[in-house]
Design a protein around this motif. Structure first.
Motif, PDB file in Angstrom:
ATOM      1  N   LYS A  73     -26.140 -22.889  14.017  1.00 25.04           N
ATOM      2  CA  LYS A  73     -27.036 -21.424  13.440  1.00 25.04           C
ATOM      3  C   LYS A  73     -26.086 -20.035  13.914  1.00 25.04           C
ATOM      4  O   LYS A  73     -25.369 -19.944  13.506  1.00 25.04           O
ATOM      5  N   SER A  74     -26.900 -19.532  14.935  1.00 25.22           N
ATOM      6  CA  SER A  74     -26.399 -18.201  15.341  1.00 25.22           C
ATOM      7  C   SER A  74     -25.230 -18.425  16.310  1.00 25.22           C
ATOM      8  O   SER A  74     -24.833 -17.128  16.550  1.00 25.22           O
ATOM      9  N   ALA A 128     -30.264 -18.746  11.818  1.00 22.53           N
ATOM     10  CA  ALA A 128     -28.784 -18.468  11.729  1.00 22.53           C
ATOM     11  C   ALA A 128     -28.352 -17.135  11.899  1.00 22.53           C
ATOM     12  O   ALA A 128     -27.377 -16.789  12.036  1.00 22.53           O
ATOM     13  N   THR A 174     -21.733 -27.618  10.797  1.00 22.63           N
ATOM     14  CA  THR A 174     -23.340 -27.394  11.097  1.00 22.63           C
ATOM     15  C   THR A 174     -24.009 -28.052  12.055  1.00 22.63           C
ATOM     16  O   THR A 174     -23.550 -28.723  12.845  1.00 22.63           O
ATOM     17  N   GLN A 187     -31.546 -24.434  17.096  1.00 21.59           N
ATOM     18  CA  GLN A 187     -32.384 -23.438  16.811  1.00 21.59           C
ATOM     19  C   GLN A 187     -32.713 -22.716  17.776  1.00 21.59           C
ATOM     20  O   GLN A 187     -33.147 -21.331  17.536  1.00 21.59           O
TER      21      GLN A 187
END
Ligand code: PMP
Length: 420
Positions: A269-270, A52, A113, A243
């Motif tokens: 995440k990122s 993340a 999420t 991911q």
């Protein structure tokens, strides 16, 4: 007398579940690839919030944009209403990421999420195809809610639901059986023989590099072949890039080197850039078949995350950025290959690609011991795989060479200690 943070956490253990057992300290500050605990001890972060924090902690340009936005009373929560932060993000995502890669997707905000984007992908695939089954792979990880868990190949995680999870078929991931056995041939025989009770699935979902399942990287030819099978049988291909995406494997999307264009892509995440929750489901335009209200939710798209996500995309405007990730990835590979050769006692195998690499040890408990020793030396690193057999190097992708070298030093010391 005031208690210190650890004492407070120990007291809370009866009602709190956290990572404190693996990383037993209380962190107070973080910047880039460094974190500090309440005693002022400095740590190197080779964990990056499980992917993340690809740009590190408190990235200065994102922080500046976020603070300005907040001080200017920018909209925080807007549900489905249009907001300037959302519009700016969408425009830049389209210009900087989709267009240059010749990708034509509609962007959907499924919820905050990773598991939300997977749920939306599975749900949409069923709606569009009118079919039920989803094919997923051994050791895949897609989330903790019922739908995403049902395609997760981990019996311990699945047992958390306490009930059998239906309508999914698990197939062997690339190399799961052996290098020689082509299990995709086997899958095709199944599909051809659907008269004997095998249903054509709605979708196939996969990670190109399995993060939680042991950093297993599928070969590009294998991914291509899955894509061909999907096209041949009218099955939708969902790539879960929660991911492995956003630069983690060396390109923005992990599937780019395989030369495929999945029907649905899951991102989280990122993508928010700053560690703020944001998830995107990218869908091929013809799949946009939900009527308004068929998939909604209160926290779909967080304006603060849009602000940092937009700024994060600036990295991708720099034509040298991808190359810098790839060059540093090669340094990581070299280091790990050297460790495997230098310390044969650990019976190690190189895993993964890009900034998603590690070593799988055939010695029981070895990788966990390395991660533990690393923490004792102020390096934060996780293990992965069904038996925690892999120690996983997951530094921020913008880490400098000095940070990488420092991390390598601590890992080598930890390996030496674990061998003793
Ligand atoms: N898909 C993959 C590939 C993941 O690694 C994860 C989280 N580790 C998820 C989905 C679920 O994301 P989240 O924890 O944000 O729900």
């Amino acid at each position: 007398m005031t208690k210190n943070g650890l004492e407070i956490i120990e007291e809370l253990e009866s009602c709190v579940r956290s990572y404190v057992r693996a990383f037993p300290t209380v962190f107070t500050k973080a910047r880039g690839y460094k974190m500090w605990d309440e005693d002022g001890k400095e740590y190197i972060d080779f964990f990056s919030g499980a992917g993340a924090l690809n740009y590190g902690h408190n990235e200065p340009n994102m922080k500046k944009k976020l603070v300005e936005y907040i001080l200017d009373d920018g909209i925080t929560h807007s549900l489905d209403m249009a907001s300037s932060a959302k519009a700016e993000f969408l425009e830049k995502f389209n210009e900087v990421i989709l267009k240059p890669r010749d990708l034509d997707y509609k962007v959907m905000f499924p919820g905050p999420t990773g598991t939300n984007t997977v749920e939306s992908a599975l749900k949409l695939a069923r709606k569009v195809t009118g079919r039920t089954e989803i094919i997923s792979f051994t050791n895949g990880f897609h989330g903790m809610t019922i739908g995403s868990l049902s395609v997760t190949g981990n019996s311990m995680k699945r047992s958390g639901a306490g009930i059998p999870l239906h309508n999914t078929v698990t197939m062997p991931y690339d190399n799961f059986v052996s290098d020689e056995l082509d299990t995709l041939e086997y899958l095709e025989r199944f599909l051809e023989d659907n008269g004997s009770g095998v249903s054509i699935p709605a979708a196939i979902i996969l990670e190109t590099v399995q993060g939680e399942g042991g950093i297993n990287a599928a070969r590009f030819e294998w991914i291509k072949k899955v894509d061909e099978i999907c096209k041949r049988w009218g099955i939708l291909l969902i790539i879960d890039d929660v991911q492995a995406g956003v630069g983690r494997t060396g390109t923005f999307f992990s599937f780019e080197p395989a030369g495929i264009k999945p029907d649905i892509v899951c991102l989280s995440k990122s993508i928010g850039g700053y560690g703020l929750p944001l998830a995107l489901t990218l869908i091929s335009p013809e799949l946009d078949q939900w009527k308004p209200g068929e998939h909604n939710g209160t926290f779909r798209g967080n304006n603060h995350a849009f602000v940092t996500a937009t700024e994060a995309l600036t990295y991708w405007e720099d034509p040298t950025f991808e190359k810098s990730i790839q060059d540093k990835s090669a340094t990581i590979t070299k280091f790990l290959e050297n460790m495997i050769e230098k310390y044969p006692e650990m019976k190690g195998h190189l895993k993964g690609r890009g900034f998603m690499q590690g070593i799988s040890s055939d010695v029981e408990g070895f990788s966990e011991k390395v991660a533990e020793e690393a923490f004792n030396r102020c390096l934060i690193m996780e293990t992965a795989g069904g038996h925690d057999q892999v120690f996983k190097l997951f530094p921020p992708i913008n880490i400098d060479e000095a940070g990488l070298e420092k991390g390598f030093e601590l890992i080598e010391e930890s390996i030496k200690e674990a061998i003793k």
